[in-house]
Structure formats: C-alpha cells, structure tokens
Design a protein around this motif. Sequence first.
Motif, PDB file in Angstrom:
ATOM      1  N   LEU A  10     -40.095   7.450  16.103  1.00 53.88           N
ATOM      2  CA  LEU A  10     -39.255   6.447  15.467  1.00 53.88           C
ATOM      3  C   LEU A  10     -38.308   5.891  16.511  1.00 53.88           C
ATOM      4  O   LEU A  10     -38.154   6.458  17.590  1.00 53.88           O
ATOM      5  N   ASN A  11     -37.701   4.772  16.187  1.00 51.14           N
ATOM      6  CA  ASN A  11     -36.688   4.178  17.055  1.00 51.14           C
ATOM      7  C   ASN A  11     -35.359   4.154  16.319  1.00 51.14           C
ATOM      8  O   ASN A  11     -35.318   3.950  15.106  1.00 51.14           O
ATOM      9  N   VAL A  12     -34.307   4.355  17.063  1.00 53.72           N
ATOM     10  CA  VAL A  12     -32.959   4.285  16.517  1.00 53.72           C
ATOM     11  C   VAL A  12     -32.077   3.642  17.583  1.00 53.72           C
ATOM     12  O   VAL A  12     -32.249   3.897  18.772  1.00 53.72           O
ATOM     13  N   PHE A  13     -31.175   2.780  17.152  1.00 51.31           N
ATOM     14  CA  PHE A  13     -30.261   2.174  18.113  1.00 51.31           C
ATOM     15  C   PHE A  13     -29.272   3.229  18.591  1.00 51.31           C
ATOM     16  O   PHE A  13     -28.806   4.070  17.817  1.00 51.31           O
ATOM     17  N   THR A  14     -28.950   3.187  19.877  1.00 53.33           N
ATOM     18  CA  THR A  14     -28.068   4.191  20.473  1.00 53.33           C
ATOM     19  C   THR A  14     -26.673   4.166  19.854  1.00 53.33           C
ATOM     20  O   THR A  14     -25.969   5.181  19.907  1.00 53.33           O
ATOM     21  N   THR A  15     -26.289   3.062  19.256  1.00 49.08           N
ATOM     22  CA  THR A  15     -24.984   2.978  18.595  1.00 49.08           C
ATOM     23  C   THR A  15     -24.982   3.678  17.233  1.00 49.08           C
ATOM     24  O   THR A  15     -23.917   3.917  16.675  1.00 49.08           O
ATOM     25  N   ASN A  16     -26.143   4.028  16.733  1.00 43.14           N
ATOM     26  CA  ASN A  16     -26.257   4.664  15.416  1.00 43.14           C
ATOM     27  C   ASN A  16     -26.270   6.190  15.590  1.00 43.14           C
ATOM     28  O   ASN A  16     -27.274   6.865  15.351  1.00 43.14           O
ATOM     29  N   ASN A  69     -30.036  -2.264  26.236  1.00 44.35           N
ATOM     30  CA  ASN A  69     -29.938  -3.677  25.862  1.00 44.35           C
ATOM     31  C   ASN A  69     -31.194  -4.212  25.183  1.00 44.35           C
ATOM     32  O   ASN A  69     -31.645  -5.314  25.461  1.00 44.35           O
ATOM     33  N   ALA A  70     -31.742  -3.432  24.279  1.00 42.06           N
ATOM     34  CA  ALA A  70     -32.986  -3.816  23.610  1.00 42.06           C
ATOM     35  C   ALA A  70     -32.769  -4.811  22.483  1.00 42.06           C
ATOM     36  O   ALA A  70     -33.697  -5.530  22.094  1.00 42.06           O
ATOM     37  N   PHE A  71     -31.552  -4.870  21.941  1.00 45.39           N
ATOM     38  CA  PHE A  71     -31.297  -5.729  20.787  1.00 45.39           C
ATOM     39  C   PHE A  71     -29.878  -6.260  20.859  1.00 45.39           C
ATOM     40  O   PHE A  71     -28.944  -5.531  21.193  1.00 45.39           O
ATOM     41  N   SER A 119     -24.601  -5.515  22.364  1.00 47.87           N
ATOM     42  CA  SER A 119     -25.933  -5.243  22.887  1.00 47.87           C
ATOM     43  C   SER A 119     -26.233  -3.763  22.662  1.00 47.87           C
ATOM     44  O   SER A 119     -25.465  -2.908  23.104  1.00 47.87           O
ATOM     45  N   TRP A 120     -27.318  -3.490  21.948  1.00 48.09           N
ATOM     46  CA  TRP A 120     -27.639  -2.124  21.570  1.00 48.09           C
ATOM     47  C   TRP A 120     -28.852  -1.620  22.327  1.00 48.09           C
ATOM     48  O   TRP A 120     -29.848  -2.316  22.489  1.00 48.09           O
ATOM     49  N   GLY A 121     -28.776  -0.369  22.774  1.00 43.23           N
ATOM     50  CA  GLY A 121     -29.931   0.293  23.350  1.00 43.23           C
ATOM     51  C   GLY A 121     -30.812   0.832  22.233  1.00 43.23           C
ATOM     52  O   GLY A 121     -30.346   1.074  21.115  1.00 43.23           O
ATOM     53  N   ARG A 122     -32.096   1.010  22.540  1.00 44.43           N
ATOM     54  CA  ARG A 122     -33.046   1.561  21.561  1.00 44.43           C
ATOM     55  C   ARG A 122     -33.551   2.896  22.085  1.00 44.43           C
ATOM     56  O   ARG A 122     -34.069   2.993  23.186  1.00 44.43           O
ATOM     57  N   CYS A 123     -33.369   3.928  21.270  1.00 44.51           N
ATOM     58  CA  CYS A 123     -33.814   5.279  21.617  1.00 44.51           C
ATOM     59  C   CYS A 123     -35.090   5.588  20.840  1.00 44.51           C
ATOM     60  O   CYS A 123     -35.115   5.480  19.622  1.00 44.51           O
ATOM     61  N   ASN A 124     -36.136   5.953  21.549  1.00 41.34           N
ATOM     62  CA  ASN A 124     -37.377   6.376  20.895  1.00 41.34           C
ATOM     63  C   ASN A 124     -37.344   7.897  20.820  1.00 41.34           C
ATOM     64  O   ASN A 124     -37.091   8.582  21.819  1.00 41.34           O
ATOM     65  N   MET A 125     -37.554   8.409  19.611  1.00 45.52           N
ATOM     66  CA  MET A 125     -37.528   9.851  19.374  1.00 45.52           C
ATOM     67  C   MET A 125     -38.887  10.281  18.833  1.00 45.52           C
ATOM     68  O   MET A 125     -39.547   9.519  18.126  1.00 45.52           O
ATOM     69  N   ILE A 126     -39.282  11.498  19.161  1.00 46.37           N
ATOM     70  CA  ILE A 126     -40.610  11.970  18.791  1.00 46.37           C
ATOM     71  C   ILE A 126     -40.556  13.395  18.254  1.00 46.37           C
ATOM     72  O   ILE A 126     -39.691  14.191  18.649  1.00 46.37           O
ATOM     73  N   LYS A 127     -41.475  13.672  17.368  1.00 42.86           N
ATOM     74  CA  LYS A 127     -41.651  15.020  16.826  1.00 42.86           C
ATOM     75  C   LYS A 127     -43.143  15.319  16.912  1.00 42.86           C
ATOM     76  O   LYS A 127     -43.970  14.556  16.432  1.00 42.86           O
ATOM     77  N   HIS A 128     -43.480  16.446  17.526  1.00 44.81           N
ATOM     78  CA  HIS A 128     -44.888  16.835  17.700  1.00 44.81           C
ATOM     79  C   HIS A 128     -45.343  17.764  16.591  1.00 44.81           C
ATOM     80  O   HIS A 128     -44.558  18.545  16.064  1.00 44.81           O
ATOM     81  N   ARG A 129     -46.628  17.664  16.317  1.00 46.46           N
ATOM     82  CA  ARG A 129     -47.247  18.616  15.368  1.00 46.46           C
ATOM     83  C   ARG A 129     -47.010  20.010  15.914  1.00 46.46           C
ATOM     84  O   ARG A 129     -47.168  20.260  17.107  1.00 46.46           O
ATOM     85  N   GLU A 130     -46.611  20.887  15.035  1.00 45.79           N
ATOM     86  CA  GLU A 130     -46.361  22.261  15.485  1.00 45.79           C
ATOM     87  C   GLU A 130     -47.525  23.166  15.099  1.00 45.79           C
ATOM     88  O   GLU A 130     -48.052  23.094  13.990  1.00 45.79           O
ATOM     89  N   ASP A 131     -47.894  23.962  16.048  1.00 44.97           N
ATOM     90  CA  ASP A 131     -48.885  24.993  15.798  1.00 44.97           C
ATOM     91  C   ASP A 131     -48.112  26.261  15.513  1.00 44.97           C
ATOM     92  O   ASP A 131     -46.894  26.305  15.645  1.00 44.97           O
ATOM     93  N   LYS A 132     -48.759  27.322  15.159  1.00 48.50           N
ATOM     94  CA  LYS A 132     -48.076  28.562  14.769  1.00 48.50           C
ATOM     95  C   LYS A 132     -47.050  29.016  15.800  1.00 48.50           C
ATOM     96  O   LYS A 132     -45.994  29.512  15.464  1.00 48.50           O
TER      97      LYS A 132
END
Length: 172
Positions: free
Chosen positions: A121-127, A147-149, A155-168
């Motif tokens: 997902l993406n979230v603005f760095t100001t959020n 400065n993505a938006f 001027s807001w930066g955009r942070c891309n965040m990720i969550k990986h499938r978890e194995d045991k």
Amino acid sequence: MNLRQYIPSKDFDEIKNWIDDERTHAMWCAGRFEYPLEQENFEAVMKDMASQWGDTPFVVSQDDGSTAGFFCYSLNDETKEGMLKFIIVNPELRGKGVAREMLELASNYAFEKTGAEAVHLNVFTTNIRAKKCYQKAGFTERNVTENAFSYKDESWGRCNMIKHREDKGGAV
C-alpha cells in the motif's frame, strides 16, 4: 468483523460522510475522486480502476452489520503482489483497532483467496497516524518517493509499505 464486497446502494451514503475536509480527502485518495465525494464520480473512478487494474472495492462490517471501513484490492498476477488502495475507517471507530483488524482481514484475503505472496500500500509521509497503524498491522516501509504529490502549497512524500505472506517460521 466481516469482509464483503462493496455494495453502492448500501455503502456509499455512509462512506461519503467519513471525510469532511479537503486536505484529509486528498490524503485519502490523492485527488483521484472529486471533493466533496459524490456517488457518480466515485462509481466512475471505481469502474475505471477495475478496468485498468482489476480493483475490487470491499467494506468491513461490524457484527451489527454497520459499515466500519472501506478499501480496494487488486492483484498483479506477474509479481504476485496485491495492492490495497483507498483505505478508510469510519472516524467514530478510529483508534479502536478497527483499521488494524480490517488490514488483517484484507491481507488474509489476499494471501488465502488470491494467492498473493505480498500485499503493499502507499501512504503519504505526512499521514503519521495511518503509517503507524499500517506498521501495527505488519506492514514495513519498502521505499519513499519524496515530493510525490502536491496539495495546495504542500508537497507530500509517498511511502510504499509491504507485508509478506508468512510461513510457519516467518516471512517467505
């Protein structure tokens, strides 16, 4: 809480009232929807996003059936990465763990139903509040685009965040 597909006739009138100022609206949708939110524009954008990216809108409802949150989901079949967009929770329920629970339901759906290996997902760095919520739900920062938006004189930066499938034993 329960996850189900968004039903315009049932859900829009409630969701449209969750944002009552233009800056918060821009932070939520990056200007993709007109402000204030109107159903015709919202449905047109949703249709376009579905056509271009395969986005499917979802809501989460509480046990009493009331709508608690909204998001869109799509899967990139090549990378096996799902993407969450337009994440929002009823303001009366913020700070109560509803967003985290919604994100867990969304992630489980992505991993179990669509075969995603990761969800991002993406979230603005100001959020800052949203970013902290995403971290609590298991998302980690992947990269930041400065400065993505632009919103008015900001001027807001955009942070891309990720969550990986978890194995045991941990992440795959």
